[in-house]
Design a protein around this motif. Structure first.
Motif, PDB file in Angstrom:
ATOM      1  N   ASP A 100      -7.912  -3.661   7.624  1.00 39.85           N
ATOM      2  CA  ASP A 100      -7.789  -3.784   6.295  1.00 39.85           C
ATOM      3  C   ASP A 100      -7.647  -2.212   5.773  1.00 39.85           C
ATOM      4  N   THR A 101      -7.071  -2.420   4.470  1.00 40.97           N
ATOM      5  CA  THR A 101      -6.976  -1.188   3.551  1.00 40.97           C
ATOM      6  C   THR A 101      -7.185  -1.589   2.307  1.00 40.97           C
ATOM      7  N   THR A 102      -8.134  -0.828   1.734  1.00 39.09           N
ATOM      8  CA  THR A 102      -8.495  -1.025   0.252  1.00 39.09           C
ATOM      9  C   THR A 102      -8.754   0.017  -0.412  1.00 39.09           C
ATOM     10  N   SER A 103      -8.062   0.070  -1.786  1.00 42.47           N
ATOM     11  CA  SER A 103      -8.224   1.225  -2.664  1.00 42.47           C
ATOM     12  C   SER A 103      -8.823   0.904  -3.951  1.00 42.47           C
ATOM     13  N   ARG A 104      -9.707   1.990  -4.522  1.00 43.49           N
ATOM     14  CA  ARG A 104     -10.438   1.602  -5.612  1.00 43.49           C
ATOM     15  C   ARG A 104     -10.302   2.961  -6.592  1.00 43.49           C
ATOM     16  N   PHE A 116     -17.050  -0.853  -0.255  1.00 42.45           N
ATOM     17  CA  PHE A 116     -15.909  -1.435   0.428  1.00 42.45           C
ATOM     18  C   PHE A 116     -16.617  -2.267   1.428  1.00 42.45           C
TER      19      PHE A 116
END
Length: 148
Positions: A100-104, A116
């Motif tokens: 998974d890759t998540t940006s904020r 995250f």
């Protein structure tokens, strides 16, 4: 004209010159301070992993070992200020396979925590994992963990 009267205009001129000089020095001091004081920047101070978060987005019980059915939380602690920085968490499995890759986008004005997480209802395969945290595209910290 009496000899002592010429002192009055001379004193007035000296006082005026001193006042102007003081204002110029103050302006230069302010400009120098502004020019040499960098704007505070945000930086990552830590990453904690755990199975749950508190209301402050911080991990309640830090661990690096998880059960296959647990949600895995990463709490990224930052300090400093930024009108808009991007934090990213890249979760990978043992051979580098991206899970998974998540940006904020964050805009902190002091110490902060950003959350995250990853979960897999059918259960995580057992093995070694890693979360890599990036700030504005640059890798800043990694944490290894295991699912047993």
């Amino acid at each position: 004209m009496p000899r002592h009267l010429w002192l009055v205009p001379a004193c007035v001129a000296l006082v005026a010159a001193a006042a102007c000089s003081k204002k110029a020095d103050t302006a230069n001091d302010t400009a120098a301070t502004t020019a040499t004081t960098p704007a505070p920047a945000v930086h990552v101070t830590g990453v904690d992993l755990g199975p749950a978060l508190g209301s402050d987005n911080r991990v309640a019980n830090s661990t690096d070992t998880f059960a296959p059915n647990e949600t895995i939380y990463a709490s990224v602690a930052t300090e400093g200020a930024s009108p808009g920085a991007t934090l990213m968490a890249r979760w990978t499995f043992q051979d580098g396979q991206i899970v998974d890759t998540t940006s904020r986008t964050i805009a902190p004005t002091g110490p902060a925590a950003t959350e995250f997480h990853v979960s897999k209802p059918s259960g995580w395969p057992k093995g070694n994992y890693k979360v890599e945290v990036m700030l504005d595209g640059a890798s800043v910290q990694t944490k290894n963990f295991t699912v047993k």
